[in-house]
Design an enzyme around this catalytic site. Structure first.
Site, PDB file in Angstrom:
ATOM      1  N   HIS A 194       0.785  -1.223  -0.037  1.00 61.30           N
ATOM      2  CA  HIS A 194      -0.106  -0.046  -0.064  1.00 61.30           C
ATOM      3  C   HIS A 194       0.979   1.194   0.176  1.00 61.30           C
ATOM      4  CE1 HIS A 194      -2.985  -2.586   2.411  1.00 61.30           C
ATOM      5  NE2 HIS A 194      -2.980  -3.103   0.944  1.00 61.30           N
TER       6      HIS A 194
HETATM    7  C1  LIG Z   1      -0.998  -7.507  -4.145  1.00 59.66           C
HETATM    8  C2  LIG Z   1      -1.759  -6.355  -3.729  1.00 59.66           C
HETATM    9  C3  LIG Z   1      -2.731  -6.494  -3.104  1.00 59.66           C
HETATM   10  C4  LIG Z   1      -3.759  -5.573  -2.671  1.00 59.66           C
HETATM   11  N1  LIG Z   1      -4.876  -5.598  -2.017  1.00 59.66           N
HETATM   12  C5  LIG Z   1      -5.717  -4.525  -1.749  1.00 59.66           C
HETATM   13  C6  LIG Z   1      -7.002  -4.799  -1.013  1.00 59.66           C
HETATM   14  O1  LIG Z   1      -7.501  -5.978  -0.901  1.00 59.66           O
HETATM   15  N2  LIG Z   1      -7.686  -3.556  -0.813  1.00 59.66           N
HETATM   16  C7  LIG Z   1      -7.214  -2.355  -1.066  1.00 59.66           C
HETATM   17  O2  LIG Z   1      -7.800  -1.358  -0.663  1.00 59.66           O
HETATM   18  N3  LIG Z   1      -6.127  -2.137  -1.647  1.00 59.66           N
HETATM   19  C8  LIG Z   1      -5.249  -3.285  -2.042  1.00 59.66           C
HETATM   20  N4  LIG Z   1      -4.052  -3.161  -2.644  1.00 59.66           N
HETATM   21  C9  LIG Z   1      -3.773  -1.752  -2.872  1.00 59.66           C
HETATM   22  C10 LIG Z   1      -4.343  -1.067  -4.014  1.00 59.66           C
HETATM   23  O3  LIG Z   1      -4.745  -1.739  -5.120  1.00 59.66           O
HETATM   24  C11 LIG Z   1      -3.543   0.115  -4.397  1.00 59.66           C
HETATM   25  O4  LIG Z   1      -3.438   1.120  -3.435  1.00 59.66           O
HETATM   26  C12 LIG Z   1      -4.259   0.890  -5.543  1.00 59.66           C
HETATM   27  O5  LIG Z   1      -4.707   0.321  -6.626  1.00 59.66           O
HETATM   28  C13 LIG Z   1      -3.559   2.469  -5.917  1.00 59.66           C
HETATM   29  O6  LIG Z   1      -4.103   3.348  -6.570  1.00 59.66           O
HETATM   30  P1  LIG Z   1      -3.478   4.239  -7.708  1.00 59.66           P
HETATM   31  O7  LIG Z   1      -4.368   4.904  -8.434  1.00 59.66           O
HETATM   32  O8  LIG Z   1      -2.402   5.007  -6.716  1.00 59.66           O
HETATM   33  O9  LIG Z   1      -2.347   3.347  -8.441  1.00 59.66           O
HETATM   34  P2  LIG Z   1      -2.512   2.153  -9.415  1.00 59.66           P
HETATM   35  O10 LIG Z   1      -3.851   1.469  -9.103  1.00 59.66           O
HETATM   36  O11 LIG Z   1      -1.190   1.373  -9.158  1.00 59.66           O
HETATM   37  O12 LIG Z   1      -2.462   2.622 -10.990  1.00 59.66           O
HETATM   38  C14 LIG Z   1      -1.380   3.246 -11.425  1.00 59.66           C
HETATM   39  C15 LIG Z   1      -1.388   3.044 -13.027  1.00 59.66           C
HETATM   40  O13 LIG Z   1      -0.523   3.896 -13.555  1.00 59.66           O
HETATM   41  C16 LIG Z   1       0.224   3.150 -14.613  1.00 59.66           C
HETATM   42  N5  LIG Z   1       1.337   4.118 -14.912  1.00 59.66           N
HETATM   43  C17 LIG Z   1       2.491   4.027 -13.967  1.00 59.66           C
HETATM   44  N6  LIG Z   1       3.392   5.031 -14.791  1.00 59.66           N
HETATM   45  C18 LIG Z   1       2.834   5.260 -15.862  1.00 59.66           C
HETATM   46  C19 LIG Z   1       3.204   6.129 -16.977  1.00 59.66           C
HETATM   47  N7  LIG Z   1       4.399   6.605 -16.985  1.00 59.66           N
HETATM   48  N8  LIG Z   1       2.602   6.259 -18.107  1.00 59.66           N
HETATM   49  C20 LIG Z   1       1.290   5.467 -18.145  1.00 59.66           C
HETATM   50  N9  LIG Z   1       1.003   4.678 -17.056  1.00 59.66           N
HETATM   51  C21 LIG Z   1       1.619   4.660 -15.801  1.00 59.66           C
HETATM   52  C22 LIG Z   1       0.329   1.779 -14.011  1.00 59.66           C
HETATM   53  O14 LIG Z   1       0.762   0.866 -15.052  1.00 59.66           O
HETATM   54  C23 LIG Z   1      -0.830   1.653 -13.207  1.00 59.66           C
HETATM   55  O15 LIG Z   1      -1.666   0.959 -14.065  1.00 59.66           O
HETATM   56  C24 LIG Z   1      -3.299  -4.097  -2.822  1.00 59.66           C
HETATM   57  C25 LIG Z   1      -2.310  -4.149  -3.583  1.00 59.66           C
HETATM   58  C26 LIG Z   1      -1.430  -5.050  -3.997  1.00 59.66           C
HETATM   59  C27 LIG Z   1      -0.007  -4.857  -4.677  1.00 59.66           C
END
Ligand SMILES: Cc1cc2nc3c(=O)[nH]c(=O)nc-3n(C[C@H](O)[C@H](O)[C@H](O)COP(=O)(O)OP(=O)(O)OC[C@H]3O[C@@H](n4cnc5c(N)ncnc54)[C@H](O)[C@@H]3O)c2cc1C
Length: 616
Positions: free
Chosen positions: A551
């Site tokens: 996270h």
């Molecule tokens: C194994 C695992 C289990 C988890 N389980 C849970 C759970 O049960 N419940 C929960 O609440 N949270 C859980 N989490 C955490 C949760 O999924 C994340 O906190 C959340 O998805 C983060 O959201 P975000 O928008 O910050 O980033 P992300 O969802 O990571 O999205 C970022 C996106 O940006 C893209 N990206 C990055 N750099 C670039 C670039 N330069 N150009 C274009 N695209 C790019 C990436 O490919 C990615 O698709 C888990 C995480 C993991 C790893």
């Protein structure tokens, strides 16, 4: 050079005759694409092992060779100064071995039931097929939890939205049919080998693909606790986090994701063990809330749901964004944001062949690349002048523990993350969850190496596995411009919490009837009573803990004070139209699994901005 000897040294006789060749080949091909430098290092080790055994005259006699190899492996494992390196190798070998060993069982479970829903229609354009210069009102970088929700908000408000997503779109047939190791390699940044530098080193995987990390997450849906919201409002001036204000957004998110408690019927033995142990101890516990209506408990969330039951944003949020006209460019890596004074003009991105393209942003650029990648994009764009960009990283560190039961548990036959103990959440910052991994892929928790490890691997169906996460301060940092280099030196306070968390998990497992408890950290011995557990924990140094984290948050924190890089409305300070709407803006750890917090903040801030910005 094959890695057969190394494989055999790690998992000893658990590898059936001739199987080490297969595992070695799979390990080599996995590392060739995800960690070529690790592969080179392992090849050197393999060569050294070969030379040593040859020197001892072992190859002449297979039994002598087996015993000698086991002896060497154990001796290396027992050296405290080598342990981290040996643990790393063990984790890699076990990941590959487990994925191979259980590939058939995983596929059978994946195909047991038809998908709950078909893959939805999305407006997808592979970046390689896009025009060289494009235009949209709002360009969103990243299609994960934060980015998808922001895209939907702007699209619903009538903005033309372009989403740049570095990863690919994965459909349900991929999850149903692809080999588990390939699913792991493709769905995670860096093939899943992402480690924070520090002592102990901490594994920190993040997802990549249309849907971001929600593709591979466990589906647990927690609202941010009231105390955290109060801190965000009163400590950081984020008014929208006021419980009365954020409440309707949380409800809307939960509705979109179809959140509901895990039914006892699909939970499986692992979750029920947690509930039984907690009930005997009088601890507050219950089934988790998840976004997975229709889940049949195949325990593959971390490899992408083969039943389209888990409502990651690719199934729940992006279809609506696309229905409102948003277009997702896949394989589109955002390189830099082009600025004209305080205004972003658009985003340069590259397709998979490295060809550069440009998408103009008439109204705004939303950065939602996740807490590890957002600071890098800002840095590459000359937008990281604020000293806190890339700092303040909280990761919600986690430890795991397993209980050995007389009867079979099959922790992986049921929901991957199913039930929680909240007894120590508010008082000690510890949240315990019954969590398994897909079969075979979590064996790094097991003690020993070689023949000792083999014994445990054969008994792994008798283990119940728990995980506990602890609230942490934002002491980590993301360095780098292209690939994130994460530094996280755990403080005493968090280490002490993790040790307490292991103690609590052990107590629960004994209360549920476990004969032995495996502490999950290298160098520890399995214990058979709470007293032995306490003694073993007393001797365990924080730097020897086996820690993982899932996270990451806080690397572009939001707040009213200009001490923080993003303002309380989600705009990057020093710009008029660059927003940050992902896990990076959480000013402190949400202290729970964060996806709902990220989505609700993104929704609230994007909705406000959509009213404020005007259509370019
Ligand atoms: C194994 C695992 C289990 C988890 N389980 C849970 C759970 O049960 N419940 C929960 O609440 N949270 C859980 N989490 C955490 C949760 O999924 C994340 O906190 C959340 O998805 C983060 O959201 P975000 O928008 O910050 O980033 P992300 O969802 O990571 O999205 C970022 C996106 O940006 C893209 N990206 C990055 N750099 C670039 C670039 N330069 N150009 C274009 N695209 C790019 C990436 O490919 C990615 O698709 C888990 C995480 C993991 C790893």
């Amino acid at each position: 050079l094959s890695l057969e000897l190394l494989v055999r040294a790690v998992i000893g006789p658990a590898v059936g005759a001739g199987q080490e060749r297969e595992v070695s080949a799979a390990l080599r091909s996995y590392l060739a694409s995800s960690g070529p430098s690790v592969l080179r290092l392992l090849s050197v080790l393999e060569a050294s092992l070969r030379w040593y055994l040859g020197w001892r005259g072992a190859p002449g006699n297979p039994e002598v060779a087996e015993a000698e190899l086991d002896r060497v492996a154990r001796r290396l494992y027992e050296k405290p100064y080598l342990r981290e390196a040996v643990e790393g190798i063990k984790a890699l070998v076990l990941l590959v071995w487990g994925a191979n060993e259980y590939a058939e069982e995983i596929k059978e479970a994946a195909l047991r039931n038809p998908p709950s829903r078909p893959d939805p229609e999305l407006n997808l354009v592979p970046a390689g097929q896009a025009q060289a210069v494009l235009a949209a009102d709002v360009v969103v970088v990243g299609s994960g939890a934060g980015g998808a929700v922001a895209a939907r908000e702007f699209a619903r408000a009538g903005y033309e939205v372009a989403i740049l997503e570095e990863g690919q779109r994965y459909g349900v047939e991929y999850f149903r049919n692809e080999h588990p190791l390939e699913r792991w390699r493709s769905l995670y940044v860096g093939g899943g080998i992402n480690v924070c530098l520090g002592r102990p080193p901490i594994v920190l995987p993040v997802g990549r693909g249309v849907g971001g990390t929600t593709l591979v997450n466990s589906g647990t849906c927690y609202r941010p606790p009231g105390r955290v919201l109060r801190k965000w409002v009163h400590g950081f001036g984020i008014e929208v986090a006021d419980p009365a204000e954020i409440g309707p957004y949380l409800e809307e998110i939960e509705k979109l994701l179809c959140v509901q408690p895990v039914p006892l019927g699909v939970m499986g033995r692992n979750g029920r063990t947690l509930l039984e142990g907690a009930s005997r101890l009088g601890w507050k516990a219950g089934p988790l809330l998840r976004n997975a209506a229709g889940c049949d408990g195949c325990c593959q969330c971390a490899l992408g749901c083969p039943h389209n039951a888990k409502m990651g944003v690719h199934l729940s949020v992006l279809p609506d964004a696309c229905a409102q006209g948003a277009v997702i460019y896949t394989g589109a890596r955002a390189e830099t944001i082009l600025m004209r004074g305080r205004r972003a003009d658009g985003v340069f991105f590259v397709d998979e062949s490295g060809l550069r393209r440009f998408v103009r942003a008439r109204a705004a650029v939303v950065v939602a690349a996740g807490a590890l990648s957002t600071p890098l994009l800002l840095r590459r764009s000359g937008l990281a002048a604020h000293p806190l960009v890339g700092r303040n990283l909280a990761i919600h560190p986690a430890v795991a523990c397993a209980g050995f039961f007389q009867e079979a548990v099959y922790a992986w036959r049921g929901v991957l993350q199913s039930a929680a103990v909240e007894e120590f959440h508010e008082s000690e910052g510890i949240l315990m969850e019954a969590t398994s991994t897909p079969p075979g892929m979590g064996s790094m928790l097991l003690p020993g190496i070689g023949s000792e490890l083999s014994g445990w691997l054969r008994e792994s169906h008798r283990l119940a596995t728990l995980g506990a996460m602890v609230a942490d301060a934002g002491v980590g940092r993301v360095l780098g411009r292209r690939r994130p280099v994460v530094v996280y030196q755990m403080r005493q306070a968090e280490a002490a919490r993790l040790l307490r968390a292991i103690k609590r998990m052990g107590e629960l497992l004994f209360a549920a009837g476990a004969r032995e408890v495996v502490l999950g950290s290298p160098g520890t011995r399995p214990v058979s009573s709470p007293e032995e557990l306490a003694a073993e924990l007393n001797a365990l140094a924080p730097s020897a803990l086996h820690v993982a984290a899932f996270h990451p948050t806080g690397t572009c924190a939001a707040g009213a004070s200009d001490q923080l890089p993003t303002d309380a409305w989600g705009f990057l300070r020093g710009t008029d139209n660059v927003m940050v709407l992902d896990g990076s803006i959480l000013p402190s750890s949400p202290e729970v699994n964060p996806q709902v917090s990220i989505m609700a903040l993104s929704m609230a801030l994007a909705r406000q901005a959509a009213r404020r910005l005007g259509h370019g």
